[in-house]
Design an enzyme around this catalytic site. Structure first.
Site, mmCIF file in Angstrom:
data_model
loop_
_atom_site.group_PDB
_atom_site.id
_atom_site.type_symbol
_atom_site.label_atom_id
_atom_site.label_comp_id
_atom_site.label_asym_id
_atom_site.label_seq_id
_atom_site.Cartn_x
_atom_site.Cartn_y
_atom_site.Cartn_z
ATOM 1 N N CYS A 70 -12.491 24.203 7.283
ATOM 2 C CA CYS A 70 -11.927 24.818 6.087
ATOM 3 C C CYS A 70 -11.661 26.304 6.338
ATOM 4 O O CYS A 70 -12.586 27.034 6.740
ATOM 5 C CB CYS A 70 -12.905 24.657 4.927
ATOM 6 S SG CYS A 70 -12.417 25.577 3.459
ATOM 7 N N SER A 80 -3.067 -6.251 -4.660
ATOM 8 C CA SER A 80 -3.907 -7.444 -4.827
ATOM 9 C C SER A 80 -4.667 -7.370 -6.151
ATOM 10 O O SER A 80 -5.225 -8.362 -6.614
ATOM 11 C CB SER A 80 -4.893 -7.547 -3.660
ATOM 12 O OG SER A 80 -5.677 -6.346 -3.603
ATOM 13 N N CYS A 109 -14.328 28.257 4.011
ATOM 14 C CA CYS A 109 -15.806 28.264 4.153
ATOM 15 C C CYS A 109 -16.279 27.766 5.508
ATOM 16 O O CYS A 109 -17.473 27.776 5.798
ATOM 17 C CB CYS A 109 -16.431 27.408 3.045
ATOM 18 S SG CYS A 109 -16.051 25.661 3.203
ATOM 19 N N HIS A 147 -5.290 7.512 -5.727
ATOM 20 C CA HIS A 147 -6.242 7.571 -4.609
ATOM 21 C C HIS A 147 -5.975 8.771 -3.702
ATOM 22 O O HIS A 147 -6.432 8.782 -2.556
ATOM 23 C CB HIS A 147 -6.195 6.258 -3.816
ATOM 24 C CG HIS A 147 -6.715 5.091 -4.610
ATOM 25 N ND1 HIS A 147 -6.474 3.775 -4.265
ATOM 26 C CD2 HIS A 147 -7.447 5.044 -5.742
ATOM 27 C CE1 HIS A 147 -7.060 2.972 -5.158
ATOM 28 N NE2 HIS A 147 -7.640 3.723 -6.067
HETATM 29 N N1 APR Z 1 6.187 -6.589 -1.196
HETATM 30 C C1 APR Z 1 5.297 -6.608 -2.225
HETATM 31 N N2 APR Z 1 3.988 -6.929 -2.081
HETATM 32 C C2 APR Z 1 3.575 -7.279 -0.843
HETATM 33 C C3 APR Z 1 4.444 -7.303 0.281
HETATM 34 C C4 APR Z 1 5.798 -6.934 0.065
HETATM 35 N N3 APR Z 1 6.695 -6.924 1.083
HETATM 36 N N4 APR Z 1 3.723 -7.708 1.377
HETATM 37 C C5 APR Z 1 2.461 -7.917 0.936
HETATM 38 N N5 APR Z 1 2.370 -7.675 -0.381
HETATM 39 C C6 APR Z 1 1.196 -7.778 -1.261
HETATM 40 C C7 APR Z 1 0.084 -8.659 -0.746
HETATM 41 O O1 APR Z 1 0.338 -10.019 -1.097
HETATM 42 C C8 APR Z 1 -1.135 -8.086 -1.494
HETATM 43 O O2 APR Z 1 -1.292 -8.749 -2.747
HETATM 44 O O3 APR Z 1 0.617 -6.481 -1.348
HETATM 45 C C9 APR Z 1 -0.759 -6.634 -1.741
HETATM 46 C C10 APR Z 1 -1.586 -5.640 -0.944
HETATM 47 O O4 APR Z 1 -2.917 -5.742 -1.390
HETATM 48 P P1 APR Z 1 -4.047 -4.817 -0.695
HETATM 49 O O5 APR Z 1 -3.892 -4.889 0.781
HETATM 50 O O6 APR Z 1 -5.357 -5.193 -1.298
HETATM 51 O O7 APR Z 1 -3.639 -3.339 -1.109
HETATM 52 P P2 APR Z 1 -3.910 -2.625 -2.497
HETATM 53 O O8 APR Z 1 -3.863 -3.597 -3.627
HETATM 54 O O9 APR Z 1 -2.990 -1.460 -2.568
HETATM 55 O O10 APR Z 1 -5.420 -2.091 -2.314
HETATM 56 C C11 APR Z 1 -5.938 -1.243 -3.313
HETATM 57 O O11 APR Z 1 -7.829 -0.765 -1.888
HETATM 58 O O12 APR Z 1 -8.759 -0.230 0.176
HETATM 59 C C12 APR Z 1 -8.338 0.281 -1.040
HETATM 60 O O13 APR Z 1 -7.659 2.520 -1.316
HETATM 61 C C13 APR Z 1 -7.213 1.275 -0.842
HETATM 62 O O14 APR Z 1 -5.444 1.819 -2.393
HETATM 63 C C14 APR Z 1 -6.079 0.749 -1.712
HETATM 64 C C15 APR Z 1 -6.804 -0.191 -2.682
#
Ligand code: APR
Length: 254
Positions: A153, A195, A156, A122
């Site tokens: 920029c 997630s 440009c 990303h």
């Molecule tokens: N260690 C491991 N995992 C953890 C911890 C921890 N200490 N604390 C929370 N989590 C878990 C949560 O349970 C959740 O499942 O991390 C996960 C975070 O999920 P999201 O907030 O959805 O983040 P992510 O999966 O990286 O999102 C993907 O969504 O908005 C876009 O570009 C953004 O890269 C991001 C993408």
């Protein structure tokens, strides 16, 4: 050393791995004090509307507002340090023959922890490009002399923007191509802190599982990947991964 049978199985799989991919999300940076996105109350998307902050249209509509939000996140990351989860992942690279990190994160903490092969699906909040995307690769120093916010920029004169992937935008072709190839060829995929709901990144564990890799998922909560994982290690990455690395070292020492 741990006696948890799942931890021991995961350590055995990691110790035997020849081509390990570590796939991470915002959760791996949580213990560095960086907010995740979808956790209730504390997640960024629980406090802000992503459609107002993480789309091209939102930036064109309110460039100053979006730029100031990224400046706020930039400050939080600059003040943060890699946590034991990042450090343990970097340690695996020193212990095992081939380790690649495929991350959804834009905070650069894997690199600061010492991981050398990091694919940023990303993008990065430390890189900038002009709104048209024609001129890329700028860093903070390239526009430090500009008072105007957002800066323009140097090539440009268009508005600069963070070189990150916003909703509705394609992932960098080289990053997604290499990540997919690595996940389709890995023998172990270690998933930490995601997630697993944002595609195409979230397809990585499925690619690895279909290729016969052992998928290990580390998360305090059951996420969308846990069902596809052979081993689900429930807990924060900053606690589980250092314990895992100790067990991997024990295996390697025979
Ligand atoms: N260690 C491991 N995992 C953890 C911890 C921890 N200490 N604390 C929370 N989590 C878990 C949560 O349970 C959740 O499942 O991390 C996960 C975070 O999920 P999201 O907030 O959805 O983040 P992510 O999966 O990286 O999102 C993907 O969504 O908005 C876009 O570009 C953004 O890269 C991001 C993408």
């Amino acid at each position: 050393m741990t006696q948890d049978p799942r931890m021991l199985s995961a350590a055995r799989a990691l110790a035997r791995s020849r081509r390990l991919v570590v796939f991470t999300g915002a959760g791996v940076s949580k213990e560095s004090g960086i907010a995740t996105f979808r956790e209730p109350e504390t997640g960024l998307w629980a406090q802000y509307d992503p459609m107002e902050l993480a789309t091209h249209e939102a930036y064109v509509r309110r460039p100053e507002f979006v730029w100031s939000w990224y400046e706020h996140r930039f400050g939080a990351v600059a003040a943060a340090s890699p946590n034991p989860a990042h450090t343990a992942i970097a340690e695996l690279e020193r212990l095992l023959p081939q380790v690649s990190v495929v991350t959804q994160n834009i905070d650069g903490l894997h690199q600061r922890a010492g991981s050398n092969d990091v694919i940023e699906l990303h993008g990065s909040m430390f890189r900038f490009k002009c709104l048209s995307g024609e001129h890329t690769g700028f860093v903070l120093d390239d526009f430090a002399d500009q008072d105007e916010k957002p800066p323009r920029c140097p090539q440009c004169g268009e508005l600069l923007r963070p070189d990150v992937v916003w909703f509705g935008e394609a992932l960098p072709a080289d990053a997604i191509d290499r990540a997919q190839a690595l996940c389709a060829d890995c023998d172990v995929l270690l998933v930490v802190g995601t997630s697993g709901v944002v595609y195409p990144a979230a397809a990585m564990p499925l690619l690895a599982a279909e290729a016969g890799a052992t998928v290990i998922d580390v998360n305090p909560e059951r996420d969308a990947i846990a069902a596809a994982a052979e081993l689900f290690l429930q807990g924060p990455g900053g606690e589980v991964l250092p314990e895992l690395v100790v067990a991997v070292r024990e295996h390697l020492a025979g």
